[in-house]
Design a protein around this motif. Structure first.
Motif, PDB file in Angstrom:
ATOM      1  N   GLU A  55      51.525  40.201  39.155  1.00  0.00           N
ATOM      2  CA  GLU A  55      51.137  39.260  40.559  1.00  0.00           C
ATOM      3  C   GLU A  55      50.619  40.088  41.632  1.00  0.00           C
ATOM      4  N   ILE A  56      50.897  41.091  41.778  1.00  0.00           N
ATOM      5  CA  ILE A  56      50.050  41.909  43.052  1.00  0.00           C
ATOM      6  C   ILE A  56      48.275  41.784  42.178  1.00  0.00           C
ATOM      7  N   LEU A  57      48.282  42.231  41.591  1.00  0.00           N
ATOM      8  CA  LEU A  57      47.043  42.651  41.194  1.00  0.00           C
ATOM      9  C   LEU A  57      46.430  41.020  40.686  1.00  0.00           C
ATOM     10  N   PHE A  58      46.754  39.989  40.104  1.00  0.00           N
ATOM     11  CA  PHE A  58      46.220  38.796  40.768  1.00  0.00           C
ATOM     12  C   PHE A  58      46.158  37.823  41.712  1.00  0.00           C
ATOM     13  N   ARG A  59      46.606  38.473  42.628  1.00  0.00           N
ATOM     14  CA  ARG A  59      46.436  37.844  43.936  1.00  0.00           C
ATOM     15  C   ARG A  59      45.742  38.705  44.576  1.00  0.00           C
ATOM     16  N   ALA A  60      45.435  39.728  44.232  1.00  0.00           N
ATOM     17  CA  ALA A  60      44.516  40.514  44.408  1.00  0.00           C
ATOM     18  C   ALA A  60      43.088  40.121  44.070  1.00  0.00           C
ATOM     19  N   ILE A  61      42.798  39.672  42.597  1.00  0.00           N
ATOM     20  CA  ILE A  61      41.898  39.715  42.298  1.00  0.00           C
ATOM     21  C   ILE A  61      40.973  38.084  42.529  1.00  0.00           C
ATOM     22  N   ARG A  62      42.193  37.637  42.849  1.00  0.00           N
ATOM     23  CA  ARG A  62      42.290  36.067  43.776  1.00  0.00           C
ATOM     24  C   ARG A  62      41.447  35.959  45.098  1.00  0.00           C
ATOM     25  N   ASN A  63      41.675  36.748  45.862  1.00  0.00           N
ATOM     26  CA  ASN A  63      40.851  37.520  46.798  1.00  0.00           C
ATOM     27  C   ASN A  63      39.573  38.251  46.960  1.00  0.00           C
ATOM     28  N   LEU A  64      39.464  38.418  45.708  1.00  0.00           N
ATOM     29  CA  LEU A  64      37.736  38.818  45.413  1.00  0.00           C
ATOM     30  C   LEU A  64      36.656  37.497  45.522  1.00  0.00           C
ATOM     31  N   SER A  65      35.164  37.355  46.179  1.00  0.00           N
ATOM     32  CA  SER A  65      34.899  36.997  45.746  1.00  0.00           C
ATOM     33  C   SER A  65      33.933  36.091  45.084  1.00  0.00           C
ATOM     34  N   SER A  66      34.119  34.989  44.476  1.00  0.00           N
ATOM     35  CA  SER A  66      34.023  34.462  43.613  1.00  0.00           C
ATOM     36  C   SER A  66      32.598  35.345  42.495  1.00  0.00           C
ATOM     37  N   ASP A  67      31.918  35.754  42.735  1.00  0.00           N
ATOM     38  CA  ASP A  67      31.196  36.343  42.004  1.00  0.00           C
ATOM     39  C   ASP A  67      31.562  38.029  41.459  1.00  0.00           C
ATOM     40  N   HIS A  68      32.931  38.341  42.203  1.00  0.00           N
ATOM     41  CA  HIS A  68      33.355  39.104  42.219  1.00  0.00           C
ATOM     42  C   HIS A  68      34.188  39.046  40.185  1.00  0.00           C
ATOM     43  N   GLN A  69      35.634  37.703  40.312  1.00  0.00           N
ATOM     44  CA  GLN A  69      36.201  37.976  39.809  1.00  0.00           C
ATOM     45  C   GLN A  69      35.697  37.292  38.396  1.00  0.00           C
ATOM     46  N   GLN A  70      34.602  36.396  38.778  1.00  0.00           N
ATOM     47  CA  GLN A  70      33.630  36.191  37.616  1.00  0.00           C
ATOM     48  C   GLN A  70      33.196  37.004  36.458  1.00  0.00           C
TER      49      GLN A  70
ATOM     50  N   LEU B 240      35.109  39.733  36.859  1.00  0.00           N
ATOM     51  CA  LEU B 240      35.856  40.649  35.671  1.00  0.00           C
ATOM     52  C   LEU B 240      36.281  39.899  34.760  1.00  0.00           C
ATOM     53  N   ILE B 241      36.822  38.323  35.110  1.00  0.00           N
ATOM     54  CA  ILE B 241      37.146  37.373  33.725  1.00  0.00           C
ATOM     55  C   ILE B 241      35.826  37.828  32.688  1.00  0.00           C
ATOM     56  N   LEU B 242      34.419  37.285  33.001  1.00  0.00           N
ATOM     57  CA  LEU B 242      33.942  37.040  31.905  1.00  0.00           C
ATOM     58  C   LEU B 242      33.797  38.379  31.538  1.00  0.00           C
ATOM     59  N   ARG B 243      34.318  40.269  31.955  1.00  0.00           N
ATOM     60  CA  ARG B 243      34.547  40.799  30.567  1.00  0.00           C
ATOM     61  C   ARG B 243      35.220  41.209  30.218  1.00  0.00           C
ATOM     62  N   HIS B 244      36.093  41.135  30.955  1.00  0.00           N
ATOM     63  CA  HIS B 244      38.148  41.351  30.625  1.00  0.00           C
ATOM     64  C   HIS B 244      39.188  40.200  30.180  1.00  0.00           C
ATOM     65  N   VAL B 245      38.624  39.135  30.057  1.00  0.00           N
ATOM     66  CA  VAL B 245      39.056  37.988  29.311  1.00  0.00           C
ATOM     67  C   VAL B 245      38.592  37.701  28.227  1.00  0.00           C
ATOM     68  N   GLU B 246      37.183  37.655  28.924  1.00  0.00           N
ATOM     69  CA  GLU B 246      36.275  37.089  28.003  1.00  0.00           C
ATOM     70  C   GLU B 246      35.277  38.027  26.519  1.00  0.00           C
ATOM     71  N   GLN B 247      35.920  39.276  27.307  1.00  0.00           N
ATOM     72  CA  GLN B 247      35.481  40.613  26.671  1.00  0.00           C
ATOM     73  C   GLN B 247      33.803  40.201  26.053  1.00  0.00           C
ATOM     74  N   MET B 248      32.883  39.740  27.332  1.00  0.00           N
ATOM     75  CA  MET B 248      31.901  39.879  27.101  1.00  0.00           C
ATOM     76  C   MET B 248      30.708  41.009  27.409  1.00  0.00           C
ATOM     77  N   ASP B 249      29.120  41.144  26.716  1.00  0.00           N
ATOM     78  CA  ASP B 249      28.867  42.249  26.909  1.00  0.00           C
ATOM     79  C   ASP B 249      28.282  42.033  28.197  1.00  0.00           C
ATOM     80  N   HIS B 250      26.954  42.959  28.841  1.00  0.00           N
ATOM     81  CA  HIS B 250      26.373  42.865  29.553  1.00  0.00           C
ATOM     82  C   HIS B 250      25.286  41.187  29.758  1.00  0.00           C
TER      83      HIS B 250
END
Lengths: 117, 187
Positions: free
Chosen positions: B120-135, B137-147
């Motif tokens: 929950e702490i980590l998720f809240r911290a991620i949600r406080n990041l800018s939209s680009d930063h969130q995006q 991280l999600i594309l890399r860590h959830v979707e496992q996309m390459d550069h």
């Protein structure tokens, strides 16, 4: 270590968390970052949409896709008929104009002939 | 053999079943991405539906031109998520639903609570990041996309994506440090 190298290592670690490719001298300095990457992975496991939602959206999309294709085909048919009617009208107008001109010329010629006689 | 996306898109212009196959191929990915962008199942479902409706509406005009159908869908989803954030900027979104998955864990209740708090702490911290930063991280860590794929979705160069990913981690670490400082201050 350069920032881009560090970014590369962390980027790769996000997908395959092993430290094999990391230079030993850098491993200690990178440790907190690697831990952070692991924490993010753990905090964001893949989630699945509910099967009911997937099924009902799939049905709705197929229905709308069918409607859209039918609508596009109707539009294309209407355009085709419109174009055909347009072409027939233009050809008829040209033919009409030609006939009109020919008749007028013939009429003038007859008038000329009768005045000479 | 599995039909390629490009062939399916061409077929989808005449055959509704082809769009259905494309949908089944990408629905989980798009939903995953949107879920982590908005933080709850209800809005994630709504935005997933809107993503596919929008793609269907423009399928007649879609041409690949180096942008695969998956990337195209992600771009639509990204724009919808950005609009959603703009419209909901006044309210704090606390993603709790994803913590339900912890119930299946075999570890003890104490460990579960700690894990839950940690996430929950980590998720809240991620949600406080800018939209680009969130995006990124999600594309890399959830979707496992390459550069390259992330670069295409975000409309940036691969180098810029690398730098953005690094900055996102730095910003996240700062957020977490700040959270720990605040917490120590409270106690």
């Amino acid at each position: 270590m350069k920032r881009s190298e560090m970014a590369d290592i962390l980027f790769a670690y996000a997908e395959r968390p092993d430290t094999l490719g990391i230079p030993e001298c850098e491993a200690a300095a990178l440790q907190p970052w690697l831990q952070l990457v692991e924490r993010i992975n753990a905090a964001m496991p893949p989630v699945q949409p509910s099967p009911t939602f997937v099924r009902s959206l799939g049905r709705e999309l197929r229905r709308r896709a069918g409607q859209q294709i039918a609508q596009r085909e109707r539009l294309q048919r209407t355009l085709l008929i419109g174009a055909a009617v347009g072409s027939i009208v233009s050809i008829a107008s040209i033919a009409g104009a030609v006939i009109f001109v020919l008749l007028r010329r013939r009429g003038r010629a007859q008038v000329m002939q009768s005045t000479v006689v | 053999m599995e039909e390629s996306d490009a062939l399916l898109v061409e077929r989808a212009k005449r055959d509704p079943e082809a769009f259905g196959i494309l949908y089944e191929r990408y629905v989980n990915q798009i939903y995953n991405y949107l879920y982590y962008r908005v933080g709850n199942h209800h809005d994630a479902e709504d935005l997933t539906a809107r993503t596919f409706f929008q793609a269907l509406k423009h399928i007649g005009r879609y041409e690949e031109r180096g942008l695969s159908f998956g990337i195209y869908l992600h771009r639509i989803a990204h724009n919808l998520a950005s609009n959603w954030h703009r419209d909901h900027s006044w309210q704090e979104v606390i993603p709790i639903e994803h913590l339900e998955t912890l119930e299946d864990s075999e570890e003890g209740p104490q460990s579960l609570v700690e894990q839950q708090e940690e996430r929950e702490i980590l998720f809240r911290a991620i949600r406080n990041l800018s939209s680009d930063h969130q995006q990124v991280l999600i594309l890399r860590h959830v979707e496992q996309m390459d550069h390259a794929s992330i670069a295409k979705i975000m409309g940036r160069s691969r180098g810029a994506v690398k730098a953005l990913y690094h900055r996102a981690l730095v910003a996240l670490r700062k957020e977490l440090d700040q959270w720990h400082k605040d917490r120590q201050g409270e106690t």
